[in-house]
Design an enzyme around this catalytic site. Structure first.
Site, PDB file in Angstrom:
ATOM      1  N   ASP A  72      36.875  36.006  45.588  1.00 57.82           N
ATOM      2  CA  ASP A  72      36.202  34.781  45.975  1.00 57.82           C
ATOM      3  C   ASP A  72      34.780  34.867  45.442  1.00 57.82           C
ATOM      4  OD1 ASP A  72      35.692  32.338  47.101  1.00 57.82           O
ATOM      5  OD2 ASP A  72      34.935  33.223  48.947  1.00 57.82           O
ATOM      6  N   ASP A 128      45.340  32.643  51.301  1.00 59.94           N
ATOM      7  CA  ASP A 128      44.715  33.873  51.783  1.00 59.94           C
ATOM      8  C   ASP A 128      44.115  33.526  53.124  1.00 59.94           C
ATOM      9  OD1 ASP A 128      42.246  32.411  50.525  1.00 59.94           O
ATOM     10  OD2 ASP A 128      41.439  33.970  51.821  1.00 59.94           O
TER      11      ASP A 128
END
Length: 376
Positions: A92, A271
């Site tokens: 990320d 996720d």
RNA sequence: GGGGAGAUACCAAAGUGGCCAACUGGGGUAGACUGUAAAUCUACUGUCGUACGACUUCGGAGGUUCGAAUCCUUCUCUCCCCA
């Protein structure tokens, strides 16, 4: 990276496919365990691979950049080598920290100014240096730097925030195109759709992003407090626009129910910290419902943690024992609960793959859904 | 035998005339947690009631006072030091 769509559910938008990176083959739908700081909290890489069999995990640019830092990561030859994980990694960008660490940052068109949550030191993240940092980390899939808008959020704010995210995307894409991977394996760059809970913004964002022709696309800024129905409504709008033949990644989601609903709306990748964090806090997800293992009623329940579970911990330890460990603050309790939950999440998406493959996904989903929300 | 200290809710421990049903920890019960500032956080924890509130509590008994966990008398018990 390549993506191949294999099956399509006749009664919904659900799809099953396979994503190939230089490190692993990933069946989709997929759930990616979150390993923010180069570790899925409480779970060894060995267990992640052999028992849970996760094909891909997450790392976080913000956290890894602050600690251990880029020099260490570069010296280790990237995160794969550093943490001894030979399957895929997605990082990320730190966009979520723009949201979650809002009190410690300042947003400007050029980028985001952060105060480290560790030592207060000042740092600047830009769409460009976030690409560079993710090159150094070496993830297989790297994310654009975005602003994850809070909820609630008015149209005006969402609109100008989206504008910023789009500008940042163009700069990130440019940086990505003009730089190379550092460690001999390829990297894919995913843009992120934003737009809060406004359909027009979401559609516009999806259109803007679809044009970029990225190898995969993400949907961010959801499950930040809005009702699940609003999230589903956004997914419906966005997935009408995002390329059919590219993977779609719904960031940060979610509960087992959220995941099945999103799969049926055409999402391929997920996720969430929920299986690990909630597991550490005593919440177990099973196909029969949700268990708060801290509750007194499990005190003398010597039956297995989950007789249908797919992790070896499920049959090896009793609910009473796991309760004892969690209540006592023993590390092993957090580890067992995390393993159980991750194994359950991975089972859920693998089963979804099979059901899509056999054309029975929707019926299966409807059948299993009520139990998933049940409190045991 | 002599001298000293102390007994407060499940435990530890504040409180030394009204702001006390009683600080704070722990324990207990429940809840929260969605791209991890989280092995974290929140609520409740004398009894009854949703609540306003009512009732019974600070070792026992008695007393002083408009009013006592707090002052006095006495009893019981515990701990420490000296012999």
């Amino acid at each position: 990276m390549e993506f191949e769509l294999l099956h399509k559910d006749p009664a919904s938008k659900a799809r099953a496919g396979i994503l190939r990176t230089d490190h692993s083959e990933i069946q989709t739908p997929v759930f990616m365990p979150v390993g923010t700081a180069g570790t899925v909290k409480g779970v060894h890489q060995r267990e992640l691979e052999k028992d849970i069999d996760a094909p891909i995990i997450l790392g976080n640019t913000y956290h890894l950049y602050l600690r251990p830092g880029l020099e260490t990561l570069r010296g280790a030859g990237g995160l794969h080598g550093f943490m001894n994980w030979n399957r895929s990694i997605l990082t990320d960008s730190g966009g979520y920290q723009v949201f979650s660490l809002a009190a410690n940052r300042k947003l400007k068109p050029e980028g985001a100014w952060f105060s480290s949550h560790i030592d207060g030191s000042k740092h600047v993240f830009t769409p460009e240096n976030i690409v560079d940092t993710q090159r150094i980390i070496g993830a297989d899939i790297i994310m654009a730097f975005d602003e994850c808008t809070p909820w609630p959020c008015d149209l005006k704010y969402a609109s100008s925030s989206l504008e910023l995210t789009h500008q940042w995307l163009d700069r990130g894409l440019k940086q990505f195109a003009s730089t190379e991977p550092l460690y001999g394996h390829t990297q894919a760059f995913f843009p992120i759709v934003q737009g809060s809970v406004f359909k027009e913004l979401r559609r516009a964002s999806a259109e803007f992003i679809a044009e970029k022709g990225a190898e995969g696309n993400a949907i961010g800024g959801l499950s930040v407090g809005e009702p699940a129905e609003e999230m589903y409504a956004m997914l419906e709008v966005v997935n009408e626009v995002l390329p059919f033949d590219k993977p779609r990644y719904l960031m940060g989601v979610g509960t087992p129910v959220n995941i099945l609903e999103a799969i049926s709306l055409g999402v391929d990748m997920f996720d969430c910290v929920m299986p690990t964090r909630n597991g550490r806090n005593g919440m177990l997800f099973t196909r029969e419902g949700i268990i708060n293992i801290k509750n007194r009623k499990w005190m003398n329940d010597y039956s297995p943690i989950d007789e249908h579970g797919s992790s070896y911990v499920d049959m090896q330890y009793s609910r009473a024992y796991l309760r004892h460990l969690i209540i006592s603050g023993e590390m092993l309790g957090a580890q067992i609960a995390s393993m159980h939950n991750l194994a359950f999440y991975l089972w859920l998406v693998r089963r979804a793959f099979e059901e899509i493959k056999s054309g029975t996904f929707t019926a299966w989903k409807e059948r299993i859904l009520p139990a998933l929300n049940t409190r045991l």
